[in-house]
Design a protein around this motif. Structure first.
Motif, short mmCIF file in Angstrom:
data_model
loop_
_atom_site.label_atom_id
_atom_site.label_comp_id
_atom_site.label_asym_id
_atom_site.label_seq_id
_atom_site.Cartn_x
_atom_site.Cartn_y
_atom_site.Cartn_z
N UNK A 195 0.84 -1.20 0.00
CA UNK A 195 0.00 0.00 0.00
C UNK A 195 0.88 1.25 0.00
N UNK A 196 0.29 2.34 -0.45
CA UNK A 196 1.04 3.60 -0.51
C UNK A 196 1.23 4.17 0.89
N UNK A 197 2.41 4.71 1.15
CA UNK A 197 2.72 5.33 2.43
C UNK A 197 2.13 6.74 2.44
N UNK A 198 0.95 6.87 3.03
CA UNK A 198 0.23 8.14 2.97
C UNK A 198 0.97 9.29 3.66
N UNK A 199 1.67 8.99 4.76
CA UNK A 199 2.35 10.07 5.50
C UNK A 199 3.45 10.70 4.65
N UNK A 238 18.34 8.09 9.29
CA UNK A 238 18.40 7.11 8.22
C UNK A 238 17.17 6.24 8.09
N UNK A 239 16.13 6.49 8.89
CA UNK A 239 14.95 5.63 8.87
C UNK A 239 14.03 5.90 7.69
N UNK A 240 14.10 7.10 7.11
CA UNK A 240 13.22 7.51 6.01
C UNK A 240 11.74 7.37 6.38
N UNK A 241 11.42 7.82 7.57
CA UNK A 241 10.04 7.83 8.06
C UNK A 241 9.71 9.26 8.48
N UNK A 242 8.53 9.75 8.10
CA UNK A 242 8.17 11.12 8.41
C UNK A 242 8.15 11.34 9.92
N UNK A 243 8.92 12.31 10.36
CA UNK A 243 9.01 12.63 11.79
C UNK A 243 8.33 13.98 12.01
N UNK A 244 7.04 13.94 12.34
CA UNK A 244 6.28 15.18 12.49
C UNK A 244 6.38 15.75 13.90
#
Length: 534
Positions: free
Chosen positions: A283-287, A356-362
């Motif tokens: 699935x697409x990563x919406x964040x 380096x995680x490539x995850x959105x950090x809001x």
């Protein structure tokens, strides 16, 4: 009477001399004409200063902290599309010389320009608050490095708990942490605001200082041509300060930058596209998509679209200034914006904030980034410089918010713009100084988001129509393949602005009005409310 006639003759002679000089510059190669253009720039500076505020700081920090260099391409593309749309607007205004509020109302519809002006005023007032909030946070951080306690320990601890809860998106945890924070503020801080007495002093001190500086400079802009030049040099100073401060942070790690130059280049050309686009289940990563599209659609605000044409007219520019206007947008709007936002993103990587995680950090805020960069230049030096850069960003944005209100109120009320009226209306957003210690009630940013983000694509659509309306601007609509190519870019800009605005409306309006159906908004956009207490 004789003096007035003499003044008119002098103005006419100066205008003719400037046109002759522009015609000479237009015939020269770029390198030879550059200095002559630089001396005459101005309107693009206002746009650059307005967009380089709390929102740009937060977006760049999040992009760099979440994806390192991989999103360096987003801000240049976003601003390029915005510059193209403002270029279309300048073509219309400089061709006709008419004030756009009047001409757009006649050509397209009065309801449109009323909403355009209303959205401009709302955004300039509501988004004034987070500018002061960011400046105050930076000032309190500077105070903390000097041992000045700005926030009680219990409030700091409760804030940390809330930040951790927000990462879970668990509504019950977030509500419990919010209640704990509210109780800590009430029981341990001055006036129940979450600050010590010294914290309040630092907050209002920097707020009043910035307000006083901006009143002086903005009032100059409401005066004669000399005042306009002084104001423009003030903005040049703000932008130069921002570039220098963030540039020092990056240059302090020049060895890392040199080693990463290939990756930085890949980031600028979009080598990685949208990183981490797909989840493991396909699935697409919406964040991630939301972060990128939101950045693409929000580089230009609705108040910028209103300010720009009036700043052109304020300079006395006309048909002969079209090439200068394009140069001005490129060199004093596009270039500073790309330079500053890129420096912030690069600083997040070379300073070790990116993991380096490539995850959105809001959850990371500009102030958190400043603390993380503390040791870049030795003990706390990087932190000091980054804080000063943040304060510089807010100072320019606050000033331009005041200027645009001075123009917009006069136009809405059908009043001739005088020095006194401009200055009075320019003071309207000053209520935003309360943002140094307080967040707005939820319905304020919700209402502003609903109106402003809805109006941006509508305004873009109006610019597209007006720039192609031969019955209004004649041959200035262009011809041949260049007209086709330019219109394709404008359509792309309109589509991106529409998608970006939709994302903003969803996050800032729908999710807040329907909390029972949506996850609690852990990531509140930095350009819609003040940053939380550090």
């Amino acid at each position: 009477m004789a003096e007035q006639e003499a003044a008119k003759i002098t103005d006419t002679n100066q205008a003719e001399a400037e046109v002759a000089e522009l015609q000479r510059l237009n015939s020269l190669p770029f390198a030879s004409s550059a200095m002559g253009y630089i001396k005459r720039t101005g309107p693009g500076l206002l746009q650059s200063a307005m967009t380089l505020g709390a929102g740009s700081a937060a977006a760049s920090v999040i992009a760099g902290a979440s994806f390192g260099y991989k999103l360096l391409w987003v801000q240049p593309v976003a601003m390029f599309l915005g510059v193209m749309m403002l270029g279309a607007l300048s073509n219309v205004v400089l061709t006709t010389g008419e004030r756009p509020y009047k001409s757009f109302g006649r050509e397209i519809g009065k309801w449109l320009v009323v909403l355009w002006a209303l959205g401009t005023i709302m955004s300039s007032i509501i988004w004034h608050f987070p500018q002061y909030g960011l400046a105050a946070s930076a000032a309190r951080d500077l105070g903390a490095m000097q041992g000045i306690v700005s926030v009680p320990p219990d409030v700091t601890a409760a804030n940390a708990v809330l930040e951790e809860a927000q990462k879970t998106n668990d509504e019950s945890q977030i509500n419990a942490a919010s209640d704990q924070l509210s109780l800590a503020k009430k029981e341990t801080s001055a006036l129940g605001l979450g600050f010590t007495d010294s914290g309040l002093l630092l907050s209002f001190g920097i707020g009043l200082l910035i307000l006083c500086v901006n009143i002086v400079t903005t009032f100059n802009y409401g005066g004669d041509s000399r005042g306009v030049r002084l104001y423009e040099w003030f903005l040049r100073g703000c932008i130069a300060l921002i570039v220098i401060m963030f540039g020092i942070v990056v240059l302090a790690k020049i060895d890392v930058v040199a080693a990463d130059i290939g990756e930085i280049f890949k980031g600028f050309i979009g080598w990685y596209g949208i990183p981490n686009l797909w989840n493991t289940d396909g699935t697409m990563n919406n964040s991630t998509v939301t972060q990128v599209l939101g950045m693409l659609g929000a580089a230009v605000g609705i108040n910028m679209t209103f300010l720009y044409p009036y700043s052109l007219l304020k300079k006395g520019w006309g048909k002969d200034h079209k090439k200068l206007a394009r140069w001005d947008l490129g060199m004093t709007m596009f270039l500073p914006f790309v330079l500053v936002t890129s420096l912030v993103i690069i600083a997040m990587k070379v300073g070790g904030v990116y993991d380096g995680a490539d995850v959105v950090n809001t959850t990371i805020k500009p102030l958190g980034a400043a603390k993380a960069l503390g040791g870049v230049l030795g003990e706390n030096a990087g932190r000091v410089i980054f804080d000063l850069g943040l304060i510089g960003m807010t100072c320019g944005a606050i000033s331009t918010h005041m200027v645009v209100c001075g123009f917009t109120f006069c136009e809405m009320f059908g009043l001739k713009q005088t020095k006194t009226r401009f200055r009075l209306f320019a003071l309207v957003p000053a209520i935003g100084i309360l943002g140094v210690v307080s967040s707005l009630p939820i319905w304020f940013p919700v209402a502003a988001s609903a109106v402003c983000f809805t109006m941006l694509p509508i305004a873009y659509f109006a610019f597209l129509i007006m720039n192609n309306k031969r019955s209004y601007i004649g041959d200035a609509v262009g011809s041949g393949w260049t007209r086709v190519a330019f219109n394709i870019i404008l359509v792309i800009a309109l589509a991106v602005a529409t998608i970006g605005s939709g994302i903003k409306i969803y996050g800032n309006v729908i999710k807040k009005l329907l909390p029972e159906k949506e996850a609690t908004a852990a990531a509140v956009e930095a350009d819609t409310k003040p940053l939380p207490i550090e």
